[in-house]
Design a protein around this motif. Structure first.
Motif, PDB file in Angstrom:
ATOM      1  N   PRO A 160       0.781  -1.238   0.000  1.00 33.05           N
ATOM      2  CA  PRO A 160       0.000   0.000   0.000  1.00 33.05           C
ATOM      3  C   PRO A 160       0.815   1.290   0.000  1.00 33.05           C
ATOM      4  N   GLN A 161       2.110   1.215   0.232  1.00 31.51           N
ATOM      5  CA  GLN A 161       2.893   2.454   0.305  1.00 31.51           C
ATOM      6  C   GLN A 161       3.581   2.806  -1.015  1.00 31.51           C
ATOM      7  N   GLU A 162       3.385   1.992  -2.039  1.00 31.85           N
ATOM      8  CA  GLU A 162       3.971   2.280  -3.354  1.00 31.85           C
ATOM      9  C   GLU A 162       3.412   3.589  -3.884  1.00 31.85           C
ATOM     10  N   ARG A 163       4.299   4.500  -4.262  1.00 37.03           N
ATOM     11  CA  ARG A 163       3.862   5.764  -4.854  1.00 37.03           C
ATOM     12  C   ARG A 163       3.612   5.533  -6.337  1.00 37.03           C
ATOM     13  N   MET A 164       2.431   5.958  -6.815  1.00 41.56           N
ATOM     14  CA  MET A 164       2.088   5.764  -8.224  1.00 41.56           C
ATOM     15  C   MET A 164       1.073   6.816  -8.649  1.00 41.56           C
ATOM     16  N   ALA A 165       0.960   6.991  -9.949  1.00 40.69           N
ATOM     17  CA  ALA A 165       0.010   7.966 -10.490  1.00 40.69           C
ATOM     18  C   ALA A 165      -0.536   7.444 -11.814  1.00 40.69           C
TER      19      ALA A 165
ATOM     20  N   SER B 130       8.057   0.244 -14.335  1.00 43.28           N
ATOM     21  CA  SER B 130       7.596   1.635 -14.278  1.00 43.28           C
ATOM     22  C   SER B 130       6.120   1.779 -14.630  1.00 43.28           C
ATOM     23  N   LEU B 131       5.609   0.984 -15.572  1.00 50.24           N
ATOM     24  CA  LEU B 131       4.201   1.100 -15.966  1.00 50.24           C
ATOM     25  C   LEU B 131       3.415  -0.162 -15.615  1.00 50.24           C
ATOM     26  N   CYS B 132       2.174   0.058 -15.185  1.00 52.15           N
ATOM     27  CA  CYS B 132       1.306  -1.050 -14.781  1.00 52.15           C
ATOM     28  C   CYS B 132      -0.065  -0.883 -15.420  1.00 52.15           C
TER      29      CYS B 132
ATOM     30  N   TYR C 190      -0.995   2.926 -14.714  1.00 52.14           N
ATOM     31  CA  TYR C 190      -0.347   3.653 -13.624  1.00 52.14           C
ATOM     32  C   TYR C 190       1.164   3.632 -13.823  1.00 52.14           C
ATOM     33  N   MET C 191       1.817   4.704 -13.396  1.00 50.30           N
ATOM     34  CA  MET C 191       3.277   4.767 -13.377  1.00 50.30           C
ATOM     35  C   MET C 191       3.731   4.625 -11.933  1.00 50.30           C
ATOM     36  N   ARG C 192       4.665   3.748 -11.721  1.00 52.85           N
ATOM     37  CA  ARG C 192       5.272   3.600 -10.396  1.00 52.85           C
ATOM     38  C   ARG C 192       6.299   4.711 -10.239  1.00 52.85           C
ATOM     39  N   LEU C 193       6.169   5.480  -9.176  1.00 56.92           N
ATOM     40  CA  LEU C 193       7.019   6.653  -8.980  1.00 56.92           C
ATOM     41  C   LEU C 193       8.235   6.371  -8.098  1.00 56.92           C
ATOM     42  N   GLY C 194       8.226   5.228  -7.432  1.00 61.30           N
ATOM     43  CA  GLY C 194       9.333   4.740  -6.625  1.00 61.30           C
ATOM     44  C   GLY C 194      10.096   5.805  -5.947  1.00 61.30           C
TER      45      GLY C 194
END
Length: 135
Positions: free
Chosen positions: A75-80, A108-110, A131-135
């Motif tokens: 749940p803490q993965e940053r994504m947009a 990077s992309l989901c 979604y893009m993972r912003l890590g």
């Protein structure tokens, strides 16, 4: 099946999102790469033809796509959201049930597939959300 701890952490994170409660979303299934949820239809927010507003159906798709990804990242993965598309197939005159399935958990992309049904099990829309993972 998710571990009880991971499911609990995801649900705690989801409850922090103001729109989740405002729209009355209810999670009915969380499993690896999948989120299923229901949202009640409120005629106060209907579209022009007295059916579930298309923009709200898109909101449901976007929201639960994120939750489906969380089942694989935590749940803490940053994504947009990077992009999304939806195809409306039929008017939704009832509450909506949405099922999101992660297509690929990329570095990077989901991309996520979301199918939206009325309460009579009729497919009313299909969406893809990325979604893009912003890590």
């Amino acid at each position: 099946m998710l571990t009880g701890d991971l499911e609990q952490r995801i649900l705690e994170r989801i409850r922090q999102i103001p729109a989740f409660e405002k729209f009355g979303l209810r999670i009915t299934d969380l499993s690896p790469g999948v989120c299923e949820a229901e949202m009640p239809r409120d005629p106060e927010f209907d579209g022009i033809f007295e059916s579930f507003h298309g923009g709200l159906l898109m909101t449901v798709a976007d929201t639960i796509a994120c939750f489906a990804i969380m089942t694989q990242t935590g749940p803490q993965e940053r994504m947009a959201t990077t992009d999304m598309s939806i195809r409306f197939l039929a008017p939704c005159l009832t509450d909506v049930r949405a099922v999101a399935r992660v297509i690929k958990l990329g570095k990077s992309l989901c991309p996520v597939q979301v199918d939206l049904y009325d309460m009579n099990q009729r497919l009313v829309a299909v969406a893809q959300v990325c979604y893009m993972r912003l890590g």
